[in-house]
Design a protein around this motif. Structure first.
Motif, PDB file in Angstrom:
ATOM      1  N   GLY A 101       0.818  -1.220   0.000  1.00  0.00           N
ATOM      2  CA  GLY A 101       0.000   0.000   0.000  1.00  0.00           C
ATOM      3  C   GLY A 101       0.848   1.264   0.000  1.00  0.00           C
ATOM      4  N   GLU A 102       2.056   1.169   0.537  1.00  0.00           N
ATOM      5  CA  GLU A 102       2.992   2.292   0.546  1.00  0.00           C
ATOM      6  C   GLU A 102       4.265   1.839  -0.167  1.00  0.00           C
ATOM      7  OE1 GLU A 102       2.197   5.207   1.802  1.00  0.00           O
ATOM      8  OE2 GLU A 102       0.693   4.828   3.363  1.00  0.00           O
ATOM      9  N   GLU A 103       5.029   2.810  -0.661  1.00  0.00           N
ATOM     10  CA  GLU A 103       6.245   2.454  -1.387  1.00  0.00           C
ATOM     11  C   GLU A 103       7.290   1.809  -0.456  1.00  0.00           C
ATOM     12  OE1 GLU A 103       8.682   5.674  -2.925  1.00  0.00           O
ATOM     13  OE2 GLU A 103       9.040   4.472  -4.717  1.00  0.00           O
ATOM     14  N   ILE A 104       7.751   0.623  -0.848  1.00  0.00           N
ATOM     15  CA  ILE A 104       8.847  -0.042  -0.121  1.00  0.00           C
ATOM     16  C   ILE A 104       9.728  -0.714  -1.158  1.00  0.00           C
ATOM     17  CG2 ILE A 104       9.515  -1.821   1.576  1.00  0.00           C
ATOM     18  CD1 ILE A 104       6.656  -1.681   2.700  1.00  0.00           C
ATOM     19  N   LYS A 105      11.020  -0.414  -1.112  1.00  0.00           N
ATOM     20  CA  LYS A 105      11.967  -1.109  -1.994  1.00  0.00           C
ATOM     21  C   LYS A 105      12.974  -1.781  -1.081  1.00  0.00           C
ATOM     22  CE  LYS A 105      11.290   2.057  -5.800  1.00  0.00           C
ATOM     23  NZ  LYS A 105      11.729   3.210  -6.550  1.00  0.00           N
ATOM     24  N   GLN A 106      12.636  -2.982  -0.634  1.00  0.00           N
ATOM     25  CA  GLN A 106      13.411  -3.595   0.446  1.00  0.00           C
ATOM     26  C   GLN A 106      14.897  -3.697   0.113  1.00  0.00           C
ATOM     27  OE1 GLN A 106      11.949  -7.220   2.250  1.00  0.00           O
ATOM     28  NE2 GLN A 106      13.710  -7.357   3.602  1.00  0.00           N
ATOM     29  N   ASP A 107      15.237  -4.278  -1.020  1.00  0.00           N
ATOM     30  CA  ASP A 107      16.662  -4.487  -1.322  1.00  0.00           C
ATOM     31  C   ASP A 107      17.362  -3.168  -1.592  1.00  0.00           C
ATOM     32  OD1 ASP A 107      16.099  -7.125  -1.008  1.00  0.00           O
ATOM     33  OD2 ASP A 107      16.695  -7.769  -3.013  1.00  0.00           O
ATOM     34  N   GLU A 108      16.740  -2.329  -2.429  1.00  0.00           N
ATOM     35  CA  GLU A 108      17.374  -1.057  -2.791  1.00  0.00           C
ATOM     36  C   GLU A 108      17.598  -0.168  -1.560  1.00  0.00           C
ATOM     37  OE1 GLU A 108      15.501   0.879  -6.213  1.00  0.00           O
ATOM     38  OE2 GLU A 108      16.125   2.802  -5.312  1.00  0.00           O
ATOM     39  N   TRP A 109      16.643  -0.163  -0.651  1.00  0.00           N
ATOM     40  CA  TRP A 109      16.775   0.677   0.539  1.00  0.00           C
ATOM     41  C   TRP A 109      17.576   0.007   1.647  1.00  0.00           C
ATOM     42  CZ3 TRP A 109      11.002   2.691   1.214  1.00  0.00           C
ATOM     43  CH2 TRP A 109      10.688   3.466   0.083  1.00  0.00           C
ATOM     44  N   GLY A 110      17.913  -1.249   1.472  1.00  0.00           N
ATOM     45  CA  GLY A 110      18.733  -1.948   2.469  1.00  0.00           C
ATOM     46  C   GLY A 110      17.987  -2.284   3.751  1.00  0.00           C
ATOM     47  N   LEU A 111      16.681  -2.541   3.647  1.00  0.00           N
ATOM     48  CA  LEU A 111      15.920  -2.937   4.847  1.00  0.00           C
ATOM     49  C   LEU A 111      16.163  -4.425   5.108  1.00  0.00           C
ATOM     50  CD1 LEU A 111      12.677  -1.024   3.927  1.00  0.00           C
ATOM     51  CD2 LEU A 111      13.910  -0.716   6.096  1.00  0.00           C
ATOM     52  N   ASP A 112      16.502  -4.759   6.354  1.00  0.00           N
ATOM     53  CA  ASP A 112      16.847  -6.159   6.645  1.00  0.00           C
ATOM     54  C   ASP A 112      15.633  -7.047   6.865  1.00  0.00           C
ATOM     55  OD1 ASP A 112      19.782  -6.255   6.583  1.00  0.00           O
ATOM     56  OD2 ASP A 112      19.539  -4.595   7.983  1.00  0.00           O
ATOM     57  N   ILE A 113      14.602  -6.481   7.460  1.00  0.00           N
ATOM     58  CA  ILE A 113      13.366  -7.243   7.613  1.00  0.00           C
ATOM     59  C   ILE A 113      12.206  -6.333   7.214  1.00  0.00           C
ATOM     60  CG2 ILE A 113      11.772  -8.368   9.231  1.00  0.00           C
ATOM     61  CD1 ILE A 113      14.237  -9.922   9.490  1.00  0.00           C
ATOM     62  N   VAL A 114      11.320  -6.848   6.389  1.00  0.00           N
ATOM     63  CA  VAL A 114      10.053  -6.154   6.143  1.00  0.00           C
ATOM     64  C   VAL A 114       8.953  -7.169   6.432  1.00  0.00           C
ATOM     65  CG1 VAL A 114       8.576  -4.998   4.466  1.00  0.00           C
ATOM     66  CG2 VAL A 114      11.051  -4.599   4.405  1.00  0.00           C
ATOM     67  N   LEU A 115       8.129  -6.847   7.408  1.00  0.00           N
ATOM     68  CA  LEU A 115       7.112  -7.818   7.846  1.00  0.00           C
ATOM     69  C   LEU A 115       5.714  -7.237   7.722  1.00  0.00           C
ATOM     70  CD1 LEU A 115       5.974  -6.992  10.965  1.00  0.00           C
ATOM     71  CD2 LEU A 115       8.365  -7.470  11.471  1.00  0.00           C
ATOM     72  N   THR A 116       4.747  -8.143   7.553  1.00  0.00           N
ATOM     73  CA  THR A 116       3.354  -7.705   7.526  1.00  0.00           C
ATOM     74  C   THR A 116       2.425  -8.843   7.925  1.00  0.00           C
ATOM     75  OG1 THR A 116       1.719  -6.447   6.255  1.00  0.00           O
ATOM     76  CG2 THR A 116       2.878  -8.161   5.057  1.00  0.00           C
ATOM     77  N   ALA A 117       1.140  -8.576   7.797  1.00  0.00           N
ATOM     78  CA  ALA A 117       0.106  -9.568   8.073  1.00  0.00           C
ATOM     79  C   ALA A 117      -0.794  -9.626   6.843  1.00  0.00           C
ATOM     80  CB  ALA A 117      -0.700  -9.154   9.300  1.00  0.00           C
TER      81      ALA A 117
END
Ligand code: PMP
Length: 386
Positions: free
Chosen positions: A172-188
């Motif tokens: 629903g919102e912009e997330i670029k996990q690899d490009e931004w270097g986020l180690d964990i992205v979690l949801t339900a």
């Protein structure tokens, strides 16, 4: 289903008929060929929707809180330092979970409707060695949106892992996990991912997996331990049967169906649609004199709106009237202002017609409660922008 009410809370949401049909399919064995293919496909699709081709997805029966628990249980060892950046109720939850596993938590809390400044975060990261930083992307209690990208960069700079609670934001919102270097992205599952409640979803970076592998002490949670789940995810990804705990077969078929829909629409188009509908909705709400919690547009979520009741309007009566007009909205959640505001979810396979129905029900309820405004103004504003 003519008497059906429109579910416009920030999760669970309205689901696509094909997703609901997948829930109702005959339940197959968790090691049947067609299910192995669905599970593997859902894993592949998560990498696409999370924009994390290098990440390791986990799909486990549970709610979003389990996904938070899983991140904390696998990464925290006794006396590790953890930095929690809080913009509401769910930051507090992360603190509680991390402390349960023995972390020393530093809690940076924003004023209601605001975010914690990058300067404050950097100052804290510089002051000692942190194992990880948690960010609530959208706090569902306040409707505040945090920009995770610069925080992930800071975490990396100070050698800490970054964990994004994306329960109210993924898809629903912009997330670029690899490009931004986020180690964990979690949801339900029950939010913008568009599947009935029951799945904890998480994508971990290789760095997070390596840190978990090199732990000195065992994971203090049996069910959430990646030792149990990683081989399962790897097997299904390779289209091989596997077993640790019985997977929720129908929910995973529903997940595959919803992720297919999101992927076919294109994640960027999907995010753009959320932004467009949310900003028109906000303008519509403001046009009749109502105020939202986030103090400016850059800090405002596109997946839900948290709106103050006007002066002298009783929240319970207002929500009841809206309900009688077949729209289900949510009350407040943040303890200090719980009775002063309500929340409207606008995520997933939403259409402008859904929001027109919401605005119409809100106006009708306000008019009946003698709130002074120009009837029809919010609808006109919304339609002018959409
Ligand atoms: N984090 C956020 C931001 C949430 O909105 C929620 C649920 N509203 C949770 C965590 C917890 O998820 P669940 O209720 O599925 O356990």
């Amino acid at each position: 289903m003519k008497s059906r009410k429109l579910l416009m809370i920030p999760g669970p949401i309205e689901f696509e008929p094909s997703v609901l049909r997948a829930m109702g399919e005959e339940t197959t064995s968790h090691v049947a060929g067609n299910f192995i293919e669905s599970f593997g496909n859902a894993i592949d699709l998560m990498k696409k929707v999370w924009l994390s081709p290098l990440g390791q997805p986990f799909i486990v029966a549970g709610s979003g809180t389990l996904a938070m628990d899983m991140a904390a249980a696998n990464l925290i060892e006794l006396n590790d330092n953890a930095l929690v950046i809080s913009t509401g109720y769910f930051g507090d939850r992360f603190r509680n979970i991390l402390e349960r596993y023995g972390a020393n938590v530093t809690y940076l809390e924003a004023a209601v409707g605001e975010v914690v400044s990058l300067e404050t975060i950097e100052k804290e990261l510089r002051s000692k060695t942190y194992k990880l930083v948690t960010i609530t992307h959208v706090d569902t209690s306040t409707g505040v949106l945090v920009d995770p990208k610069p925080i992930a960069e800071l975490a990396k700079k100070y050698n800490a892992l970054s964990i994004l609670d994306g329960v109210c934001s993924v898809a629903g919102e912009e997330i670029k996990q690899d490009e931004w270097g986020l180690d964990i992205v979690l949801t339900a599952s029950q939010k913008a991912v568009g599947v009935p409640p029951g799945l904890a979803l998480l994508v971990a970076s290789q760095k997070a997996i390596d840190i978990w592998k090199n732990r000195k002490s065992p994971v203090q949670n049996y069910y959430a331990d990646w030792s149990n789940w990683l081989p399962i995810m790897q097997a299904y990804e390779k289209r091989q049967p596997s077993y640790f705990g019985t997977p929720p077969v129908n929910l995973i078929r529903a997940l595959e169906t919803s992720l297919e829909i999101i992927n076919a629409e294109g994640i960027e188009n999907r995010i753009f649609k959320h932004k467009k509908l949310a900003s028109a909705f906000r303008e519509a709400i403001k046009s009749i004199g109502l105020h939202i919690i986030p103090i400016n547009d850059t800090m405002t979520a596109n997946t839900l709106s948290a709106i103050y009741y006007p002066e002298n309007i009783d929240g319970g009566t207002f929500l009841k009237k809206v309900y009688e007009n077949d729209i289900i909205l949510a009350g407040g959640l943040l303890p200090e202002i719980k009775l002063k505001y309500f929340r409207v979810g606008h995520m997933g396979s939403l259409s402008s017609n859904d929001l027109i129905s919401v605005l119409s029900a809100i106006e009708k309820a306000l008019a009946e409660l003698n709130y002074n405004f120009e009837i029809g103004k919010s609808l006109k504003t919304f339609q002018g922008l959409i």
